[in-house]
Design a protein around this motif. Structure first.
Motif, PDB file in Angstrom:
ATOM      1  N   CYS A   1       4.416  -3.034 -29.369  1.00 46.13           N
ATOM      2  CA  CYS A   1       3.187  -2.455 -28.840  1.00 46.13           C
ATOM      3  C   CYS A   1       3.509  -1.337 -27.852  1.00 46.13           C
TER       4      CYS A   1
ATOM      5  N   PHE B   1       4.127   0.256 -45.229  1.00 43.85           N
ATOM      6  CA  PHE B   1       3.239   0.220 -44.062  1.00 43.85           C
ATOM      7  C   PHE B   1       1.798   0.032 -44.506  1.00 43.85           C
TER       8      PHE B   1
ATOM      9  N   PRO C   1       0.799   4.288 -34.779  1.00 42.87           N
ATOM     10  CA  PRO C   1       2.094   4.902 -35.095  1.00 42.87           C
ATOM     11  C   PRO C   1       2.485   4.899 -36.569  1.00 42.87           C
ATOM     12  N   GLY C   2       1.608   4.398 -37.451  1.00 45.64           N
ATOM     13  CA  GLY C   2       2.004   4.141 -38.836  1.00 45.64           C
ATOM     14  C   GLY C   2       2.496   5.327 -39.638  1.00 45.64           C
TER      15      GLY C   2
ATOM     16  N   THR D   1      -5.000   1.381 -36.281  1.00 49.09           N
ATOM     17  CA  THR D   1      -4.218   2.621 -36.443  1.00 49.09           C
ATOM     18  C   THR D   1      -4.928   3.883 -35.963  1.00 49.09           C
TER      19      THR D   1
ATOM     20  N   SER E   1       4.836   7.647 -31.193  1.00 44.75           N
ATOM     21  CA  SER E   1       4.912   6.666 -32.282  1.00 44.75           C
ATOM     22  C   SER E   1       6.353   6.356 -32.652  1.00 44.75           C
TER      23      SER E   1
ATOM     24  N   LEU F   1      -1.917   0.253 -42.876  1.00 45.43           N
ATOM     25  CA  LEU F   1      -2.616   0.760 -41.693  1.00 45.43           C
ATOM     26  C   LEU F   1      -4.056   0.275 -41.749  1.00 45.43           C
TER      27      LEU F   1
ATOM     28  N   VAL G   1       2.757  -3.345 -35.529  1.00 45.11           N
ATOM     29  CA  VAL G   1       2.893  -2.277 -34.535  1.00 45.11           C
ATOM     30  C   VAL G   1       1.503  -1.851 -34.083  1.00 45.11           C
ATOM     31  N   SER G   2       1.409  -1.404 -32.833  1.00 44.60           N
ATOM     32  CA  SER G   2       0.093  -1.068 -32.298  1.00 44.60           C
ATOM     33  C   SER G   2       0.231  -0.151 -31.091  1.00 44.60           C
ATOM     34  N   ARG G   3      -0.777   0.691 -30.905  1.00 47.21           N
ATOM     35  CA  ARG G   3      -0.816   1.560 -29.725  1.00 47.21           C
ATOM     36  C   ARG G   3      -2.010   1.178 -28.862  1.00 47.21           C
TER      37      ARG G   3
ATOM     38  N   ASP H   1       0.195  -1.796 -39.199  1.00 46.51           N
ATOM     39  CA  ASP H   1      -0.262  -0.982 -38.064  1.00 46.51           C
ATOM     40  C   ASP H   1      -1.679  -1.437 -37.727  1.00 46.51           C
TER      41      ASP H   1
END
Length: 206
Positions: free
Chosen positions: A165, A90, A77-78, A72, A52, A92, A133-135, A69
Motif C-alpha cells: 500500500c 494484473f 499503480p496497476g 485503481t 506506482s 484493476l 496493491v493500492s494507493r 489493484d
C-alpha cells in the motif's frame, strides 16, 4: 519520462515506448473524465507513474504472478506495474465505471495483454491473488479486512503474499495494529525528488 529512465534504466524499447505514451493518453482521457487532478496532470510521471513503480523497487514480481489493484482510479499503480512486468497478470478494480472505462481504453492503446479491468467494489471481488496493491484508498485496518479473502496461499515470490500500500504523511496510527508484521519503506530512499519525502510503501504479509 526522463525520471522513469533514470530510475529504471533497463526498460526494453517496448516498455519505454509504452511509458512514453502515458502522457498523451492521460491528457486526452483526463480532459473527458477527470481521473487525475487537473493541476497535477503536468506531474504525471513523478506523482503517479514513478510513485506506482516504487512497488517495483521493493519486489520484482516473478513471471506468472497475479496482482489485484484495489481502487485503481485511473490505473495506478496497476498500469505502470503491468508495463514493467509483462509476464505477470494484473486485475484493476474500482467502484466507478468511468474510471474503469479510462483504464480499459489506456490499456488497449498501450497493447497491454496482461491487464483486466472491472467495475466492482472490493468487498465483491472473490478472486485469489499473490499480491494486492493500492494507493491510499482507505485506512489500512479497513483495507486489510477487505482484501484478506483475496490473497492466495500459493507462494512463488521472494516476499510472502500480501498487501503493498502506497501512503503519505502520518501513518503511525494506521500501522499500529500491524506493527509486528508490517514493513514500512521510505520511498525517498529510492527516489530523490522532494515530493517523495514522507511517502511510504507499506508491506503487510497476509
Amino acid at each position: 519520462m526522463d525520471k522513469i529512465l533514470q530510475y529504471f534504466p533497463h526498460l526494453t524499447p517496448r516498455q519505454a515506448e509504452q511509458i512514453g505514451m502515458l502522457d498523451e493518453l492521460y491528457r486526452t482521457w483526463n480532459a473527458r473524465i477527470n481521473v487525475i487532478s487537473r493541476k497535477d496532470i503536468d506531474n504525471l510521471y513523478e506523482h503517479h507513474v514513478l510513485h506506482s513503480l516504487a512497488i517495483a523497487k521493493a519486489l520484482h514480481f516473478q513471471p506468472g504472478s497475479t496482482v489485484l489493484d484495489f481502487g485503481t482510479g485511473g490505473g495506478f499503480p496497476g498500469i505502470p506495474l503491468a508495463i514493467l512486468f509483462p509476464d505477470s497478470h494484473f486485475k484493476l478494480i474500482d467502484g466507478t465505471g468511468k474510471k474503469i472505462h479510462v483504464v480499459e481504453e489506456v490499456s488497449k492503446s498501450l497493447g497491454l495483454e496482461n491487464v483486466t479491468a472491472q467495475q466492482i467494489r472490493g468487498e465483491e471481488e472473490t478472486g485469489k491473488y499473490d499480491f494486492v496493491v493500492s494507493r491510499a484508498v482507505m485506512p489500512l485496518p479497513e483495507l486489510v479486512k477487505i482484501v484478506k479473502k483475496n490473497v492466495s496461499k500459493r507462494q512463488h515470490n521472494a516476499m510472502g503474499n500480501g498487501l503493498f500500500c502506497l501512503k503519505g504523511g502520518s501513518i503511525d496510527a494506521e500501522i499500529q495494529p500491524f506493527k509486528r508484521i508490517a514493513e514500512v519503506m521510505n520511498i525517498s530512499n529510492w527516489f530523490a525528488e522532494e515530493w517523495f519525502k514522507e511517502k511510504y510503501l507499506i508491506y503487510i504479509p497476509i
